[in-house]
Write an enzyme that holds these catalytic residues in place. Structure first.
Site, short mmCIF file in Angstrom:
data_model
loop_
_atom_site.label_atom_id
_atom_site.label_comp_id
_atom_site.label_asym_id
_atom_site.label_seq_id
_atom_site.Cartn_x
_atom_site.Cartn_y
_atom_site.Cartn_z
N THR A 33 0.88 -1.30 0.12
CA THR A 33 -0.16 -0.17 -0.04
C THR A 33 1.04 1.06 -0.10
O THR A 33 0.76 2.29 -0.97
CB THR A 33 -0.91 0.21 1.29
OG1 THR A 33 -1.67 -1.08 1.50
CG2 THR A 33 -2.45 1.04 1.23
N THR A 34 1.96 1.68 0.49
CA THR A 34 2.51 2.51 0.52
C THR A 34 3.36 2.90 0.03
O THR A 34 3.67 4.14 -0.72
CB THR A 34 3.85 2.64 2.32
OG1 THR A 34 2.70 1.44 3.39
CG2 THR A 34 4.27 3.39 2.70
N HIS B 34 -8.07 -0.84 1.45
CA HIS B 34 -8.34 -1.83 1.94
C HIS B 34 -9.40 -3.19 1.51
O HIS B 34 -9.26 -4.50 2.21
CB HIS B 34 -8.06 -2.23 3.20
CG HIS B 34 -6.58 -1.60 4.22
ND1 HIS B 34 -5.30 -2.22 2.64
CD2 HIS B 34 -6.07 -0.95 5.38
CE1 HIS B 34 -4.18 -1.15 3.46
NE2 HIS B 34 -4.57 -0.72 4.37
N ARG C 18 0.63 -10.10 -2.27
CA ARG C 18 1.98 -10.27 -2.17
C ARG C 18 2.03 -11.16 -1.85
O ARG C 18 0.89 -12.09 -1.42
CB ARG C 18 2.44 -9.72 -1.48
CG ARG C 18 3.75 -9.22 -0.81
CD ARG C 18 4.44 -7.81 0.30
NE ARG C 18 6.09 -8.25 1.08
CZ ARG C 18 5.90 -7.82 2.24
NH1 ARG C 18 5.23 -6.70 2.47
NH2 ARG C 18 6.99 -8.15 2.35
N SER D 55 4.47 -9.60 7.34
CA SER D 55 4.35 -8.04 7.87
C SER D 55 3.28 -7.02 8.95
O SER D 55 3.45 -6.73 9.41
CB SER D 55 4.43 -8.13 6.73
OG SER D 55 4.56 -6.19 6.18
N1 LIG Z 1 8.33 2.42 -0.98
C1 LIG Z 1 8.58 1.28 -0.57
N2 LIG Z 1 8.66 -0.13 -1.43
C2 LIG Z 1 9.28 -2.09 -0.97
N3 LIG Z 1 7.89 -1.84 -0.47
C3 LIG Z 1 7.58 -0.50 1.02
C4 LIG Z 1 7.97 0.74 0.26
N4 LIG Z 1 7.37 0.99 1.49
C5 LIG Z 1 7.27 0.30 2.42
N5 LIG Z 1 6.63 -1.39 1.63
C6 LIG Z 1 6.77 -2.96 2.84
O1 LIG Z 1 5.66 -2.85 2.24
C7 LIG Z 1 4.44 -3.59 3.74
C8 LIG Z 1 4.07 -2.43 4.13
O2 LIG Z 1 2.58 -2.56 3.22
P1 LIG Z 1 2.04 -1.87 3.42
O3 LIG Z 1 2.63 -0.81 2.53
O4 LIG Z 1 0.93 -2.76 2.40
O5 LIG Z 1 0.98 -1.57 4.58
S1 LIG Z 1 0.01 -0.83 5.08
O6 LIG Z 1 -0.87 -1.48 5.11
O7 LIG Z 1 -0.15 0.58 4.87
O8 LIG Z 1 -0.09 -0.87 6.64
C9 LIG Z 1 6.17 -3.36 4.59
O9 LIG Z 1 6.43 -4.61 4.95
P2 LIG Z 1 7.79 -5.48 5.23
O10 LIG Z 1 9.02 -4.64 6.02
O11 LIG Z 1 8.09 -6.67 5.01
O12 LIG Z 1 6.97 -5.57 6.38
C10 LIG Z 1 7.23 -2.19 4.15
O13 LIG Z 1 8.42 -2.56 4.16
#
Ligand SMILES: Nc1ncnc2c1ncn2[C@@H]1O[C@H](COP(=O)(O)OS(=O)(=O)O)[C@@H](OP(=O)(O)O)[C@H]1O
Length: 370
Positions: A113-114, A172, A194, A202
């Site tokens: 998402t982020t 979501h 994913r 995560s």
């Molecule tokens: N820029 C970028 N590129 C790649 N991955 C990233 C990025 N930003 C956030 N993350 C990783 O995405 C995981 C968080 O998922 P979401 O962003 O969907 O979380 S949320 O639903 O918004 O709370 C979480 O994964 P994990 O590190 O495996 O926990 C984040 O680290």
């Protein structure tokens, strides 16, 4: 046109496409540019009235044990959602009115998402790519692309949703629960999924960082068992993915479907395709000037994680009280981190469930953009 507040914060927007005018959350937005004080009071009262109505309704829905003792999962539309978010979903279904040019980032939590919020915002606002005033350098991506299922205590988010200049939203919610106007108007949306093993890890590690009054988090083993049986926020996860996969198959012009691992391995072609899909395709000149690479780099995990705005215990500024520090949204960003937590048996269990669920859907062989 960008509001004076946005301009006063030094943000520049392209004017030719409505998505480029996504709002930048500013300190003043909580005072709202949209409503005066009387109107805000009226809205708050209306809001509280609906909250009570939803709570009464939700009390009649099935409840199941959640990942914390005081946060049960509530069954609605084939999915399990915790109370405050379900109230937000019902509110969005009743009151969120999409417009044809709105664009939606749709995800299961913890699946990208982020990253997608950062990318869609940057693609749509790339005229300020090289500027120090670029909002992404100052704000958590969640503040730039609002969720439509706002949580009820966070009333100020309503102002962001009501900001007529914004056309970029996120959710979501599974596809079947989206507010009707989104599909009716044919709004475009992007979905990312994913590997369920990494999504689970995560999520569980994210909850470990949560400031919660709902009691201790279940053990990893118990949470994993529940995740596999479909008991997780917005779960079952695999059904969530399938809901958007089906929507994509039925209407590929409306839904773009991405996979985290593939994007992580080689983001560039996906970012190009995403921009095209959003109506913001990169020109040949931009490609020659390396603009696509710049967008990819700016939104990369390492870049965002190391920004002051996303570090340490700093809270999100779009909600008065946050459950998580900004840094919680940037953990490792690795593919395969599950190997540090799950046994081979656990992995085999969820892989088997995924294969059974997705067999014959074409999802496992899903298209690669080159
Ligand atoms: N820029 C970028 N590129 C790649 N991955 C990233 C990025 N930003 C956030 N993350 C990783 O995405 C995981 C968080 O998922 P979401 O962003 O969907 O979380 S949320 O639903 O918004 O709370 C979480 O994964 P994990 O590190 O495996 O926990 C984040 O680290």
């Amino acid at each position: 046109m960008a509001s004076e507040q946005q301009i006063s914060h030094g943000t520049q927007y392209e004017s030719s496409n409505p998505l480029s005018q996504s709002p930048v959350k500013t300190e003043t937005l909580t005072n709202t540019t949209v409503l005066n004080q009387d109107e805000t009071k009226k809205e708050t009262t209306e809001f509280e009235k609906n909250k009570k109505r939803y709570q009464d309704l939700i009390s009649t829905f099935p409840h199941a044990k959640g990942w914390r003792p005081k946060a049960p999962l509530i069954g609605y539309g084939g999915h399990w959602i915790i109370q405050p978010l379900l109230e937000g979903c019902l509110f969005a279904q009743d009151f969120f009115q999409a417009r044809p040019n709105d664009f939606f980032v749709c995800t299961y939590p913890k699946s990208g998402t982020t990253w997608l919020k950062a990318l869609t915002f940057t693609i749509a606002n790339r005229s300020c790519l090289d500027q120090s005033s670029n909002p992404l350098l100052k704000r958590n991506p969640h503040e730039l692309v609002p969720f439509i299922e706002i949580e009820f205590p966070f009333f100020p988010q309503l102002d962001v949703l009501k900001n007529k200049e914004n056309s970029l939203f996120s959710t979501h919610m599974p596809h079947g629960l989206l507010p009707e106007s989104i599909s009716k108007l044919g709004c475009k949306m992007v979905y990312i999924w994913r590997d369920p093993k990494d999504t689970f890890i995560s999520m569980w590690t994210f909850f470990q960082k949560q400031r919660s009054d709902n009691g201790p988090l279940n053990s990893l083993e118990e949470s994993f068992d529940m995740f596999c049986r479909g008991f997780s926020g917005y779960g079952p996860y695999l059904d969530h993915v399938l809901s958007y996969w089906k929507a994509y198959q039925e209407n590929p012009n409306q839904v773009m479907f991405l996979k985290y691992e593939k994007m992580r391995a080689d983001p560039l072609p996906y970012v190009k395709k995403l921009a095209e899909f959003m109506g913001y395709g990169f020109t040949g000149e931009e490609e020659n000037e390396g603009v696509v690479e710049k967008v990819v780099n700016l939104c990369s995990f390492d870049m965002l994680k190391n920004l002051e705005a996303n570090k340490g215990e700093k809270d999100r500024e779009d909600i008065p009280w946050s459950f998580y520090p900004n840094s919680a949204y940037f953990r490792k960003g690795n593919v395969g981190d599950w190997q540090n937590y799950l046994t081979p048996e656990m992995a085999a269990r969820i892989d088997g469930l995924m294969e059974d669920k997705f067999k014959g859907t074409g999802l496992l062989e899903h298209v690669i953009y080159t």
